[in-house]
Write a protein that holds these residues in place. Structure first.
Motif, mmCIF file in Angstrom:
data_model
loop_
_atom_site.group_PDB
_atom_site.id
_atom_site.type_symbol
_atom_site.label_atom_id
_atom_site.label_comp_id
_atom_site.label_asym_id
_atom_site.label_seq_id
_atom_site.Cartn_x
_atom_site.Cartn_y
_atom_site.Cartn_z
ATOM 1 N N PRO A 21 0.799 -1.231 0.000
ATOM 2 C CA PRO A 21 0.000 0.000 0.000
ATOM 3 C C PRO A 21 0.832 1.282 0.000
ATOM 4 O O PRO A 21 0.428 2.271 -0.605
ATOM 5 N N ALA A 22 1.987 1.274 0.653
ATOM 6 C CA ALA A 22 2.826 2.473 0.693
ATOM 7 C C ALA A 22 3.320 2.861 -0.696
ATOM 8 O O ALA A 22 3.612 4.028 -0.956
ATOM 9 N N SER A 23 3.383 1.876 -1.604
ATOM 10 C CA SER A 23 3.813 2.131 -2.982
ATOM 11 C C SER A 23 2.633 2.155 -3.953
ATOM 12 O O SER A 23 2.830 2.145 -5.160
ATOM 13 N N GLY A 24 1.418 2.132 -3.412
ATOM 14 C CA GLY A 24 0.242 2.189 -4.269
ATOM 15 C C GLY A 24 -0.194 0.848 -4.829
ATOM 16 O O GLY A 24 -1.014 0.795 -5.742
ATOM 17 N N ILE A 25 0.335 -0.253 -4.285
ATOM 18 C CA ILE A 25 -0.047 -1.594 -4.735
ATOM 19 C C ILE A 25 -1.085 -2.137 -3.743
ATOM 20 O O ILE A 25 -0.764 -2.411 -2.586
ATOM 21 N N ALA A 26 -2.307 -2.280 -4.212
ATOM 22 C CA ALA A 26 -3.410 -2.683 -3.340
ATOM 23 C C ALA A 26 -3.287 -4.137 -2.897
ATOM 24 O O ALA A 26 -2.760 -4.971 -3.650
ATOM 25 N N PRO A 27 -3.757 -4.460 -1.684
ATOM 26 C CA PRO A 27 -3.822 -5.865 -1.267
ATOM 27 C C PRO A 27 -4.609 -6.671 -2.303
ATOM 28 O O PRO A 27 -5.578 -6.181 -2.878
ATOM 29 N N ASP A 36 6.374 -2.724 -13.873
ATOM 30 C CA ASP A 36 7.814 -3.015 -13.899
ATOM 31 C C ASP A 36 8.636 -1.914 -13.238
ATOM 32 O O ASP A 36 9.808 -2.120 -12.929
ATOM 33 N N THR A 37 8.038 -0.758 -13.008
ATOM 34 C CA THR A 37 8.742 0.353 -12.370
ATOM 35 C C THR A 37 8.735 0.246 -10.846
ATOM 36 O O THR A 37 9.397 1.025 -10.167
ATOM 37 N N TRP A 38 7.999 -0.753 -10.300
ATOM 38 C CA TRP A 38 7.957 -0.960 -8.854
ATOM 39 C C TRP A 38 9.327 -1.416 -8.369
ATOM 40 O O TRP A 38 10.090 -2.049 -9.101
ATOM 41 N N TYR A 39 9.652 -1.093 -7.136
ATOM 42 C CA TYR A 39 10.923 -1.525 -6.560
ATOM 43 C C TYR A 39 10.709 -2.000 -5.128
ATOM 44 O O TYR A 39 9.696 -1.691 -4.501
ATOM 45 N N CYS A 40 11.653 -2.754 -4.630
ATOM 46 C CA CYS A 40 11.576 -3.302 -3.284
ATOM 47 C C CYS A 40 11.463 -2.169 -2.271
ATOM 48 O O CYS A 40 12.298 -1.250 -2.270
ATOM 49 N N PRO A 41 10.452 -2.211 -1.398
ATOM 50 C CA PRO A 41 10.296 -1.139 -0.411
ATOM 51 C C PRO A 41 11.374 -1.140 0.668
ATOM 52 O O PRO A 41 11.549 -0.151 1.361
#
Length: 55
Positions: A21-27, A36-41
């Motif tokens: 959620p902190a990166s905008g990825i919903a449960p 693909d632009t997501w990265y390890c929090p």
């Protein structure tokens, strides 16, 4: 059940049930649907640095 993925750099576990959620990825978001632009929090590694966990 959606497969969990582990960061090869810091061992962070991406669990689809929790999302990021902190990166905008919903449960409930499967790893394959994360941009693909997501990265390890935890360490900032790229999505490509994750591997599926055999459970």
């Amino acid at each position: 059940m959606n497969k969990r993925y582990r960061c090869l750099v810091c061992q962070h576990i991406y669990d689809p049930a929790e999302g990021d959620p902190a990166s905008g990825i919903a449960p409930g978001t499967p790893f394959e649907q994360i941009p693909d632009t997501w990265y390890c929090p935890d360490c900032g590694a790229s999505k490509a640095d994750f591997e599926p966990i055999d459970e």
